[in-house]
Motif scaffolding. Structure first.
Motif, PDB file in Angstrom:
ATOM      1  N   ASP A 142       9.130  -1.255  -6.067  1.00  0.00           N
ATOM      2  CA  ASP A 142       8.159  -2.174  -5.459  1.00  0.00           C
ATOM      3  C   ASP A 142       8.653  -2.481  -4.045  1.00  0.00           C
ATOM      4  OD1 ASP A 142       6.383  -4.173  -4.821  1.00  0.00           O
ATOM      5  OD2 ASP A 142       6.933  -5.495  -6.477  1.00  0.00           O
ATOM      6  N   VAL A 143       7.903  -2.009  -3.045  1.00  0.00           N
ATOM      7  CA  VAL A 143       8.346  -2.089  -1.651  1.00  0.00           C
ATOM      8  C   VAL A 143       7.752  -3.330  -0.978  1.00  0.00           C
ATOM      9  CG1 VAL A 143       8.510  -0.868   0.542  1.00  0.00           C
ATOM     10  CG2 VAL A 143       8.384   0.433  -1.612  1.00  0.00           C
ATOM     11  N   CYS A 144       8.590  -4.314  -0.742  1.00  0.00           N
ATOM     12  CA  CYS A 144       8.157  -5.609  -0.187  1.00  0.00           C
ATOM     13  C   CYS A 144       8.771  -5.885   1.178  1.00  0.00           C
ATOM     14  CB  CYS A 144       8.542  -6.732  -1.154  1.00  0.00           C
ATOM     15  SG  CYS A 144       7.626  -6.694  -2.693  1.00  0.00           S
TER      16      CYS A 144
ATOM     17  N   HIS B 172       7.590   5.645  -9.729  1.00  0.00           N
ATOM     18  CA  HIS B 172       6.294   5.090  -9.359  1.00  0.00           C
ATOM     19  C   HIS B 172       6.497   4.083  -8.223  1.00  0.00           C
ATOM     20  CE1 HIS B 172       5.065   6.877 -13.120  1.00  0.00           C
ATOM     21  NE2 HIS B 172       5.943   6.127 -13.777  1.00  0.00           N
ATOM     22  N   VAL B 173       5.509   3.992  -7.326  1.00  0.00           N
ATOM     23  CA  VAL B 173       5.699   3.129  -6.154  1.00  0.00           C
ATOM     24  C   VAL B 173       4.501   2.190  -5.941  1.00  0.00           C
ATOM     25  CG1 VAL B 173       6.033   3.032  -3.652  1.00  0.00           C
ATOM     26  CG2 VAL B 173       7.107   4.860  -4.991  1.00  0.00           C
ATOM     27  N   LEU B 174       4.843   0.929  -5.863  1.00  0.00           N
ATOM     28  CA  LEU B 174       3.887  -0.079  -5.404  1.00  0.00           C
ATOM     29  C   LEU B 174       4.354  -0.476  -4.011  1.00  0.00           C
ATOM     30  CD1 LEU B 174       1.517  -2.059  -5.929  1.00  0.00           C
ATOM     31  CD2 LEU B 174       3.210  -3.654  -6.850  1.00  0.00           C
ATOM     32  N   CYS B 175       3.491  -0.279  -3.006  1.00  0.00           N
ATOM     33  CA  CYS B 175       3.930  -0.526  -1.631  1.00  0.00           C
ATOM     34  C   CYS B 175       3.069  -1.597  -0.981  1.00  0.00           C
ATOM     35  CB  CYS B 175       3.843   0.773  -0.819  1.00  0.00           C
ATOM     36  SG  CYS B 175       4.412   0.570   0.885  1.00  0.00           S
TER      37      CYS B 175
ATOM     38  N   ALA C 238       0.744   9.490   2.133  1.00  0.00           N
ATOM     39  CA  ALA C 238      -0.404   9.877   1.312  1.00  0.00           C
ATOM     40  C   ALA C 238      -0.196  11.280   0.745  1.00  0.00           C
ATOM     41  CB  ALA C 238      -1.686   9.805   2.141  1.00  0.00           C
ATOM     42  N   ALA C 239       0.329  12.156   1.588  1.00  0.00           N
ATOM     43  CA  ALA C 239       0.584  13.522   1.127  1.00  0.00           C
ATOM     44  C   ALA C 239       1.615  13.532   0.004  1.00  0.00           C
ATOM     45  CB  ALA C 239       1.056  14.383   2.303  1.00  0.00           C
ATOM     46  N   ALA C 240       2.658  12.763   0.198  1.00  0.00           N
ATOM     47  CA  ALA C 240       3.706  12.697  -0.833  1.00  0.00           C
ATOM     48  C   ALA C 240       3.164  12.096  -2.129  1.00  0.00           C
ATOM     49  CB  ALA C 240       4.886  11.871  -0.311  1.00  0.00           C
ATOM     50  N   ALA C 241       2.320  11.106  -1.997  1.00  0.00           N
ATOM     51  CA  ALA C 241       1.770  10.453  -3.186  1.00  0.00           C
ATOM     52  C   ALA C 241       0.879  11.416  -3.956  1.00  0.00           C
ATOM     53  CB  ALA C 241       0.988   9.199  -2.795  1.00  0.00           C
ATOM     54  N   THR C 242       0.098  12.181  -3.224  1.00  0.00           N
ATOM     55  CA  THR C 242      -0.797  13.135  -3.869  1.00  0.00           C
ATOM     56  C   THR C 242       0.019  14.196  -4.596  1.00  0.00           C
ATOM     57  OG1 THR C 242      -2.455  12.748  -2.164  1.00  0.00           O
ATOM     58  CG2 THR C 242      -2.674  14.780  -3.448  1.00  0.00           C
ATOM     59  N   GLU C 243       1.057  14.618  -3.945  1.00  0.00           N
ATOM     60  CA  GLU C 243       1.927  15.625  -4.550  1.00  0.00           C
ATOM     61  C   GLU C 243       2.634  15.057  -5.795  1.00  0.00           C
ATOM     62  OE1 GLU C 243       5.707  17.509  -5.377  1.00  0.00           O
ATOM     63  OE2 GLU C 243       5.477  15.534  -4.414  1.00  0.00           O
TER      64      GLU C 243
ATOM     65  N   SER D  31       1.247   5.872  -7.598  1.00  0.00           N
ATOM     66  CA  SER D  31       1.521   5.011  -6.443  1.00  0.00           C
ATOM     67  C   SER D  31       0.277   4.173  -6.130  1.00  0.00           C
ATOM     68  CB  SER D  31       1.918   5.841  -5.226  1.00  0.00           C
ATOM     69  OG  SER D  31       0.999   6.898  -5.046  1.00  0.00           O
ATOM     70  N   MET D  32       0.513   3.041  -5.552  1.00  0.00           N
ATOM     71  CA  MET D  32      -0.573   2.118  -5.232  1.00  0.00           C
ATOM     72  C   MET D  32      -0.155   1.300  -4.022  1.00  0.00           C
ATOM     73  SD  MET D  32      -2.689  -0.374  -7.820  1.00  0.00           S
ATOM     74  CE  MET D  32      -1.689  -1.823  -7.967  1.00  0.00           C
TER      75      MET D  32
END
Lengths: 384, 384, 384, 384
Positions: free
Chosen positions: C79-81, C100-103, C118-123, C131-132
């Motif tokens: 969780d990136v805060c 998994h990443v919540l940013c 976005a590219a990394a998340a899609t991959e 990711s969200m």
């Protein structure tokens, strides 16, 4: 009397005189009236001030003798704008003289006077002479529309009524004595001045009558500066009462001139089994309406009562363009003149005015007897 | 008992149990607490549901024997979240066992029970055992701030209090019977459920006590579906009363669960000689404040009570970020735990709870006797 | 990883850290979650402050090395805060590590960073890694409900969108310099901080994307106190822009931290051919809805979005009991954990975050070029 | 010309004619006027309808020749209530004839016409002939009071202005063609009809002038039913623009007749360094004012602008009794007649009207050129 016109004689030229005369001047400019009001004679006590007011308001003549106004051949309709202690005498004389009568509220200062006036009005109606008590708030478009929604059953069975009329012009304990604080002139304090309005409005809205009340009243500031000394305040500063309608609905009322910050908060809420309404005279062009059938998108709707389809509004401006306080009087004049011309009795009648007086009287009697529940006799013909 | 912690035993796990346990879990995450609450034991009737609730809420253990909860060595504080008919027995046992007690409102179903509880709490306090009745609305930041403004004299002499608590979940006459509609369990209807909150809140805000009331109550729907038949509703559906404070201020109250469209409208207005306040729990982060010294730019200020300088708020989010219903319980826990740790009696005390009960009782007696004005005895120590 | 649980590593422990950790602690107490969040490791810069925050927030461990958090075996979700300038590096590392990443929003400080993310998340999604981006306002029940009304066609064809996000904490020209006023850390000023929210919210509500903008930005206070001297403010103090949606709807936006008296006024209005909506985050539990089919009783309905049938609300309190700011994060956690457990991609995706970034970038480019209309490229997959 | 009176010739008798004539009839009934308006001649196209309107409105005569109205010896003041395409010709003729001119807004349909009118008005003023453009919203008491607060410095340095004018009478795509949708008659659509009001109002309130804009306009419904076929709509349905004042304040504007549910929402907000204001014409008796010096009891004050100390209000009713739309015209008449009698130039002058026209023109030019920032030349004498 000019053909197609109706001569108006008005007694009293203070606040109510100013707004009534505006209504008489304005009604036919926006509504189609069968009779055009002619401002014939203005009556008052002081010759100079009455004459000046007649000029300002547009009356053709003035007089310091109210009987002369009532009896003038130029006058077919008498508009009583004086304090409550003189309503009965003037109205009775006018009805006796065959003149239609519009009388300011409260109808009288006592039940006995109001009874005499109601009886005279009923008798006069048989002769084609019309009378109406000036509960102008019935002609606020939002309240007239609210009445329509209730009459159509949009609220279902009525369960709760809550009404307050809050002003603040007496909050300052140093404010001077005034005639509205003397029982002999005003009859009562906040009760008759403000309470009368919310009693009439709630009976009008629900189409129902109060059958009993319990009450308490208080006087916060017992003496006020008057001349060089202090004078006793002989009326209530605030009146609170609970009531019950014939239908079984319960109600609460409060009238005060000590609610600091509330300038003219005549607020009414009605809750029924299918819907609810809320209104505040400080936002008099709005009606809040909750329709229980709206499902999970239900919420109080802030209706701007400014559409052509809303009562009275079509004669005025496009949607969203507000009306003000004086419009309620203009609408009153419209309805009264139309009733006169078509030979029907307008509402609220003097009997309705008497019925309000009975409520105010029951409030005072309850307050004087330890708040005990006090029944209100229903006058034949009230609430029609 | 772990050093620096306090073990909580909670009895009851329905609506109040859910929100209380959230408060016990959350308080020390945002506030500096001298003792960290440990969710020790949860008590309930049904073993499976109680155990499941204990898991969900985060309790270490569960029990179907409330006496075992009260007596557990892991429990130093008992939180009573059951219906009113069991408050007295549980609270008395807990106090006797030397456990601090937080008890849901109303304190009890009868004055006699409340008297016994108040006496026991006073006696226990002498032994260092603390108790508090859970009138959580005192911990709404907007109301705590309102109390501050009044205590500082910003409103001057208080003249008017008007309070309503309006809900609508019984509007539907077909809704089924529930325990809240049975006198033996609930004590009273809207009166105890909702009226108790506004009585306490207005006494808290004004720092004053009601000395008398007149009242009327009603039951709109006398029977409701229950199982295969119909059951009598034995409590009030709505209670309306007028009151008077020791200071001379007049007040009106209404509690109902039939105000269609009003979901949780606990509304309070106070008018004083220098200022006025208005609050609606449906907008619980706002306080309306009228300062009479603002001259011609005076108007009700919509204060978002979300500034760091406002009560409780500094522990939470930046200005304009709202708090919700459960925060009031978290604040309650904070104040109670701090009182326990510092050895002072928190408010509202059981005596305050008793005093509210006396008001409710006077309302019922007045309603039963033709609304006659009914005095309210003041308990020593109430309103401190 | 305990079976049935999911270990959370959070980087950053300031304002966002506090509210995110509350959400992670609370979600499973009110919602049924397939995986129970475990607060595993908290990452921060300062060892003492990070350790203290870990205790306060309930994390099992803390670390001053964000890479250690990302790589911890106890962590399945990062969780990136942190501030925007570090989002890309952390999120890319986490996705690479299969976490998994919540940013937090905005996704990044530049379009280039956002594109990489976005590219990394899609991959990563192809590998089952979710990711969200934390546009939490989508989880305000009133806005989620608004989205539902629009998606159901209750508004008809959308014609107007107007959105402002007004705060006032920079109104005082003497307030000191802060990281949010430095371009290298914050990327932009009010635009990224506040404007990003209203861009995302309006794209979410309408289910449509902005295709072009014209804009102007300004900096009211060019220097602020910093240490013993003055430092240049290198971001916008306010950003205003007009936009057009793919559907042809026109839109206006304003973001500022200089709107004195507006504490958190994120306001959105949408007008369609059949209905309209209005929302203000300062009254976040309410939605105003105008249904054009209501005839002459039409008015904006003040819907209290607190009914069990409204999104997310059923898990909480009875109608009329408000939710607060932090609930939006709790709902976010609920949706993200459920998405992770069921193997679907949650929204808003990193692609959605990138699309918002493109809008912010177009705003800046337009403002830099005499407000000229600037097209916004649409990313494949945005707005799904 | 009767001594002490001033003869009014009015051209046009539709909506504006109705409200202007009410103002001419009413002003001296409530205000002390040095010259009493006499409704002398009404001009219109159709003889029967004009004659009927003259009767209804109270004009002594009527004419189908506007030049005859302008030249009548009974007319000292010409009130131009026609569509914008005829303003210039009529006003120029009237000024040339030495008649004072009140001209409806927008002053003209083009900048060139407006320039000619402003030049003629300036020249006429040197001869003692007065002119005013009828931006009646300056005479809303709440806006006049707002201007006073800003002029007194209560808002400090102005940073933000946001203004929208939202109506909904074109929402229905099936509504028929009307003259307001034809460029040759109306000049522009929502821009001139509604946008002109908010441009003038914000320049009036701030005492400042717009120096540049960027804009976009749209036409949602390109053709509407007209007779038996369809006709092209040749004006904007909505106009949105951003602006900048000479002071550096930034501003946003939107004018539309497609905001379903908004009937007359002319809303203005101004944020300064010390205070803020908000106004909505749908609640035209209220002004929201935030005073930054109110400390932790600060909040937007809902000022009911109905006190005797507020502009224009003393002539009307007691506090809390609302004024309506037409009062703004009555106030306009009062100010114009007083200016005429005392030989001073009233505001807004034709130069002010021209300056508004320049803004509208810049909006159209920006919209036509990819929203590029477009400077607005400042006319000597504007904004005085």
């Amino acid at each position: 009397m000019t053909e197609g016109s109706i001569g108006v004689g008005m007694i009293g030229h203070a606040f109510m005189g100013a707004v009534h005369s505006h209504a008489w001047r304005t009604a036919h400019r926006f509504f189609d009236l069968p009779l055009v009001p002619q401002l014939a004679v203005l009556g008052g006590r002081d010759p100079e001030r009455t004459s000046a007011a007649a000029d300002k308001y547009g009356f053709a003549a003035s007089s310091t003798d109210w009987r002369a106004v009532v009896e003038s051949d130029d006058v077919q309709l008498v508009d009583v704008c004086t304090p409550g202690d003189t309503h009965a005498e003037i109205a009775l004389a006018a009805l006796a003289a065959g003149k239609h009568v519009l009388c300011e509220k409260p109808l009288a200062n006592t039940v006995a006077e109001a009874e005499a006036m109601a009886a005279a009005a009923t008798e006069a109606a048989a002769r084609g002479v019309r009378s109406m008590v000036a509960f102008n708030y019935r002609r606020v478009p939002a309240l007239a529309y609210a009445r329509k929604l209730i009459a159509e059953g949009r609220l279902g069975e009525i369960r709760h009524v809550r009404a307050v009329y809050l002003q603040d012009w007496l909050s300052d304990a140093e404010a001077p004595m005034a005639w509205r604080l003397r029982k002999e002139q005003a009859g009562s304090g906040a009760l008759g001045d403000l309470g009368a309005h919310i009693v009439d409005a709630t009976q009008f809205l629900t189409g129902d009558l109060l059958t009993g009340v319990c009450a308490t009243t208080t006087t916060f500031v017992p003496q006020r500066p008057s001349g060089s000394g202090m004078e006793d305040v002989t009326v209530d500063d605030a009146a609170l009462f609970l009531g019950r309608f014939a239908s079984g609905a319960v109600a609460s009322y409060e009238a005060t001139r000590y609610a600091l910050g509330r300038k003219n908060a005549m607020r009414v809420e009605v809750n029924g089994s299918k819907g609810s309404l809320a209104f505040d005279f400080e936002s008099m062009n709005e009606l809040s309406f909750y329709d229980g059938s709206d499902g999970d998108s239900a919420g109080f709707r802030r209706i701007l009562v400014t559409e052509p389809s809303h009562p009275y509004v079509g004669a005025w401006w496009p949607p969203g363009h507000l009306l003000g306080y004086e419009h309620t009087f203009t609408h009153e004049v419209v309805d009264f003149v139309r009733a006169v011309a078509s030979g029907v009795d307008p509402a609220p009648s003097f009997v309705d005015g008497l019925q309000v007086q009975r409520v105010l009287d029951a409030v005072q009697r309850s307050a004087a007897k330890g708040s005990v529940w006090t029944e209100i006799p229903i006058e034949e013909g009230a609430g029609r």
